[in-house]
Design a protein around this motif. Structure first.
Motif, PDB file in Angstrom:
ATOM      1  N   UNK A  28      -8.869  73.692  64.347  1.00 38.48           N
ATOM      2  CA  UNK A  28      -8.566  73.698  62.913  1.00 38.48           C
ATOM      3  C   UNK A  28      -7.227  74.384  62.684  1.00 38.48           C
ATOM      4  N   UNK A  29      -6.388  73.733  61.891  1.00 39.03           N
ATOM      5  CA  UNK A  29      -5.170  74.358  61.357  1.00 39.03           C
ATOM      6  C   UNK A  29      -5.336  74.383  59.844  1.00 39.03           C
ATOM      7  N   UNK A  30      -5.301  75.565  59.252  1.00 39.76           N
ATOM      8  CA  UNK A  30      -5.480  75.698  57.803  1.00 39.76           C
ATOM      9  C   UNK A  30      -4.211  76.256  57.167  1.00 39.76           C
ATOM     10  N   UNK A  31      -3.977  75.872  55.924  1.00 41.12           N
ATOM     11  CA  UNK A  31      -2.869  76.444  55.152  1.00 41.12           C
ATOM     12  C   UNK A  31      -3.420  76.971  53.835  1.00 41.12           C
ATOM     13  N   UNK A  32      -2.740  77.971  53.291  1.00 47.24           N
ATOM     14  CA  UNK A  32      -3.174  78.511  52.001  1.00 47.24           C
ATOM     15  C   UNK A  32      -2.049  79.228  51.294  1.00 47.24           C
ATOM     16  N   UNK A  33      -1.798  78.854  50.051  1.00 49.28           N
ATOM     17  CA  UNK A  33      -0.729  79.498  49.281  1.00 49.28           C
ATOM     18  C   UNK A  33      -1.229  80.702  48.495  1.00 49.28           C
ATOM     19  N   UNK A  34      -2.550  80.827  48.343  1.00 49.43           N
ATOM     20  CA  UNK A  34      -3.088  81.963  47.589  1.00 49.43           C
ATOM     21  C   UNK A  34      -4.104  82.747  48.419  1.00 49.43           C
TER      22      UNK A  34
ATOM     23  N   UNK B 142       3.885  81.424  50.294  1.00 45.85           N
ATOM     24  CA  UNK B 142       4.061  80.935  48.922  1.00 45.85           C
ATOM     25  C   UNK B 142       4.125  79.408  48.896  1.00 45.85           C
ATOM     26  N   UNK B 143       4.004  78.864  47.722  1.00 42.94           N
ATOM     27  CA  UNK B 143       4.075  77.417  47.556  1.00 42.94           C
ATOM     28  C   UNK B 143       5.457  76.880  47.930  1.00 42.94           C
ATOM     29  N   UNK B 144       5.480  75.653  48.430  1.00 42.52           N
ATOM     30  CA  UNK B 144       6.710  74.887  48.665  1.00 42.52           C
ATOM     31  C   UNK B 144       7.607  75.445  49.766  1.00 42.52           C
TER      32      UNK B 144
ATOM     33  N   UNK C 141     -14.278  86.418  59.831  1.00 42.18           N
ATOM     34  CA  UNK C 141     -13.531  87.495  60.493  1.00 42.18           C
ATOM     35  C   UNK C 141     -13.600  87.353  62.013  1.00 42.18           C
ATOM     36  N   UNK C 142     -12.424  87.431  62.637  1.00 38.35           N
ATOM     37  CA  UNK C 142     -12.360  87.332  64.088  1.00 38.35           C
ATOM     38  C   UNK C 142     -12.173  85.926  64.619  1.00 38.35           C
ATOM     39  N   UNK C 143     -12.188  84.939  63.718  1.00 39.41           N
ATOM     40  CA  UNK C 143     -12.064  83.542  64.146  1.00 39.41           C
ATOM     41  C   UNK C 143     -10.838  82.857  63.536  1.00 39.41           C
ATOM     42  N   UNK C 144      -9.918  83.664  62.977  1.00 43.06           N
ATOM     43  CA  UNK C 144      -8.697  83.128  62.368  1.00 43.06           C
ATOM     44  C   UNK C 144      -7.476  83.779  63.010  1.00 43.06           C
ATOM     45  N   UNK C 145      -6.458  82.968  63.285  1.00 41.07           N
ATOM     46  CA  UNK C 145      -5.189  83.435  63.841  1.00 41.07           C
ATOM     47  C   UNK C 145      -4.143  83.256  62.741  1.00 41.07           C
ATOM     48  N   UNK C 146      -3.734  84.365  62.104  1.00 39.29           N
ATOM     49  CA  UNK C 146      -2.887  84.283  60.913  1.00 39.29           C
ATOM     50  C   UNK C 146      -1.401  84.255  61.254  1.00 39.29           C
ATOM     51  N   UNK C 147      -0.683  83.408  60.532  1.00 38.89           N
ATOM     52  CA  UNK C 147       0.773  83.374  60.560  1.00 38.89           C
ATOM     53  C   UNK C 147       1.258  83.447  59.116  1.00 38.89           C
ATOM     54  N   UNK C 148       2.160  84.372  58.849  1.00 38.66           N
ATOM     55  CA  UNK C 148       2.759  84.472  57.513  1.00 38.66           C
ATOM     56  C   UNK C 148       4.093  83.743  57.508  1.00 38.66           C
ATOM     57  N   UNK C 149       4.157  82.642  56.785  1.00 42.74           N
ATOM     58  CA  UNK C 149       5.343  81.790  56.779  1.00 42.74           C
ATOM     59  C   UNK C 149       6.181  82.061  55.529  1.00 42.74           C
ATOM     60  N   UNK C 150       7.491  81.899  55.668  1.00 41.66           N
ATOM     61  CA  UNK C 150       8.409  82.111  54.551  1.00 41.66           C
ATOM     62  C   UNK C 150       9.368  80.923  54.460  1.00 41.66           C
TER      63      UNK C 150
ATOM     64  N   UNK D  23       1.075  87.021  46.578  1.00 39.00           N
ATOM     65  CA  UNK D  23       1.336  85.580  46.509  1.00 39.00           C
ATOM     66  C   UNK D  23       2.604  85.190  47.263  1.00 39.00           C
ATOM     67  N   UNK D  24       3.331  86.169  47.778  1.00 40.49           N
ATOM     68  CA  UNK D  24       4.542  85.884  48.535  1.00 40.49           C
ATOM     69  C   UNK D  24       5.752  85.610  47.668  1.00 40.49           C
ATOM     70  N   UNK D  25       5.688  85.991  46.390  1.00 33.92           N
ATOM     71  CA  UNK D  25       6.791  85.720  45.459  1.00 33.92           C
ATOM     72  C   UNK D  25       7.804  86.857  45.451  1.00 33.92           C
ATOM     73  N   UNK D  26       7.334  88.085  45.536  1.00 36.23           N
ATOM     74  CA  UNK D  26       8.232  89.243  45.562  1.00 36.23           C
ATOM     75  C   UNK D  26       7.862  90.154  46.721  1.00 36.23           C
ATOM     76  N   UNK D  27       8.779  91.061  47.061  1.00 30.66           N
ATOM     77  CA  UNK D  27       8.510  92.115  48.042  1.00 30.66           C
ATOM     78  C   UNK D  27       8.789  93.458  47.401  1.00 30.66           C
ATOM     79  N   UNK D  28       8.003  94.452  47.793  1.00 29.83           N
ATOM     80  CA  UNK D  28       8.159  95.797  47.262  1.00 29.83           C
ATOM     81  C   UNK D  28       8.935  96.647  48.267  1.00 29.83           C
ATOM     82  N   UNK D  29       9.879  97.425  47.754  1.00 29.71           N
ATOM     83  CA  UNK D  29      10.714  98.310  48.568  1.00 29.71           C
ATOM     84  C   UNK D  29      10.476  99.738  48.081  1.00 29.71           C
TER      85      UNK D  29
END
Length: 446
Positions: free
Chosen positions: A120-126, A29-31, A142-151, A296-302
């Protein structure tokens, strides 16, 4: 610069670069500090850093609007534009900030990785938004990106930012592993800092301002600014011409779901009710809007479970769920004015259940746990259910020192196959009748 756990994952990417070249892609998410962490890491690991913000640097964005994304052709344009920067092969990293705004730049990742001369280091909020890019001709590498989900910062990171030493945190971990009570003075201090964390949240800029000023009014204003930035993105897409536009119908639905979040959490039965959006609302009409907020990383579903068995994901009920805000500090700023002050003074009022459940959900998500709960018409209600050490562990969150009736039911009834459970409250670590009492603030250790 705060200590962030995501660095460990970034180091794993860095160590794998010589085995299989991939771009590091930081989503979130942003910020939450993606740009800061990307630039800081790039400067520490590489001699040369080229930074491009595709949200603001339209001229740099246009460099990638060529039909042939050949590396040498791109380098001619890039070196001309960044004439004062060095593009030394094998010593240079390009930081592509907000890469979702330039699909061709993301497509070029494959060419750069196959070429091998630059990182390359890329960031994306959306980046996680399904259907964000409407240009079907643009391909994903596909196959050329190493994803990290940041919080945003978790409670442990907040403690470190507050000056609590790693040795003290290690002591808390030791107490937890041995199920031995924490020193009372330390316990009260942790509860104090935990209340701060509830109202401040984990957004780096807000944490920084709070620690420097202790000004909660300023904290509230900054939280409101971030929420407005979130709303500015609702319904946003890139068209076939790679220009942003807003789908007004989608915007209205996302806003409608978003605006009900405080009331969804404030009610005793926290199962998401579409009727709170409007009287005749149906899941089919608004579910995509809910998924947008989740992506968008704003909410989580339970999700509710139809049985307590492993793997939990196989037994989730898709149409029965609760939602939680992914930063409790931001959630608090959505409640009526004065809520933050009440929490710091120990009075959570009518929102106590919502706040404590949300902060536990937030901490579980930041600890990479999927969210599930268990609710039956008989009145049996388990706030959360997790898998831990190949066991099913129910969690009950107590805003007061109430009895954990549902936990006792599932432990004593053989049909549930549950041997132990956890009650989260303000009380110190304890163990009784196979129910482990853990202070809220230790959820990050689970």
């Amino acid at each position: 610069m705060f200590v962030r756990k995501v660095i460990k994952e970034m180091d794993e990417w860095f160590s794998l670069r010589n085995i299989k070249k991939k771009a590091l892609v930081i989503r979130g998410a942003r910020q939450i500090g993606k740009t800061t962490i990307a630039l800081d890491y790039a400067k520490r690991k590489f001699k040369n850093v080229i930074y491009i913000n595709f949200m603001t640097d339209l001229a740099a964005k246009n460099i990638f609007n060529i039909s042939d994304l050949d590396v040498d052709k791109l380098l001619v344009l890039l070196t001309a534009y960044f004439s004062k920067k060095s593009f030394i092969p094998y010593e240079t990293v390009m930081v592509f900030d907000e890469i979702q705004e330039c699909p061709n730049a993301r497509t070029s990742i494959k060419s750069f990785m196959l070429d091998g001369r630059f990182d390359i280091i890329a960031t994306g909020s959306l980046l996680g938004i399904r259907g964000y890019n409407k240009n079907e001709l643009v391909s994903i590498p596909t196959g050329f990106e190493y994803f990290i989900n940041m919080k945003s910062l978790d409670f442990e990171e907040y403690l470190l930012a507050r000056g609590i030493s790693k040795e003290i945190i290690e002591l808390l971990v030791k107490n937890m592993s041995q199920l031995s009570p924490i020193d009372n003075t330390m316990h009260e201090l942790m509860l104090k800092y935990f209340k701060e964390y509830i109202v401040v949240g984990g957004m780096p800029e807000i944490v920084d301002v709070f620690l420097k000023t202790s000004d909660m009014s300023l904290v509230h204003k900054l939280q409101q600014n971030i929420l407005e930035e979130y709303k500015d993105d609702f319904g946003k897409h890139l068209g076939r011409d790679n220009k942003p536009y807003v789908n007004k119908t989608e915007l209205a639905k996302i806003l409608a779901v978003y605006n009900t979040i405080p009331s969804q959490l404030a009610k005793e039965n926290k199962k998401f009710q579409f009727s709170l959006i409007k009287k005749d609302a149906r899941i089919k009409e608004y579910y995509d809007a809910l998924i947008w907020l989740c992506d968008a990383g704003i909410v989580s579903i339970c999700n509710n479970l139809n049985t307590l068995d492993m793997p939990l994901d196989a037994y989730k009920i898709d149409e029965q769920f609760k939602i939680y805000f992914n930063d409790t500090g931001l959630l608090i700023s959505m409640f009526p004015e004065g809520t933050a002050s009440s929490i710091l003074n120990g009075d959570l009022g009518i929102y106590k259940g919502a706040i404590y459940e949300n902060i536990v959900a937030d901490m579980l998500v930041k600890n990479n746990k999927k969210l599930y709960y268990y609710s039956k018409n008989s009145g049996l209600e388990l706030d959360f259910v997790i898998e831990l050490d190949n066991n099913i562990i129910p969690l009950e969150v107590k805003a007061t020192d109430g009895r954990a009736k549902s936990l006792k039911e599932v432990i004593t009834n053989a049909k549930y196959n549950v041997s132990k459970a956890i009650k989260l409250s303000s009380k110190n670590i304890g163990f009784s009748n196979n129910i482990i009492n853990i202070p809220y603030y230790l959820t990050f250790i689970l």
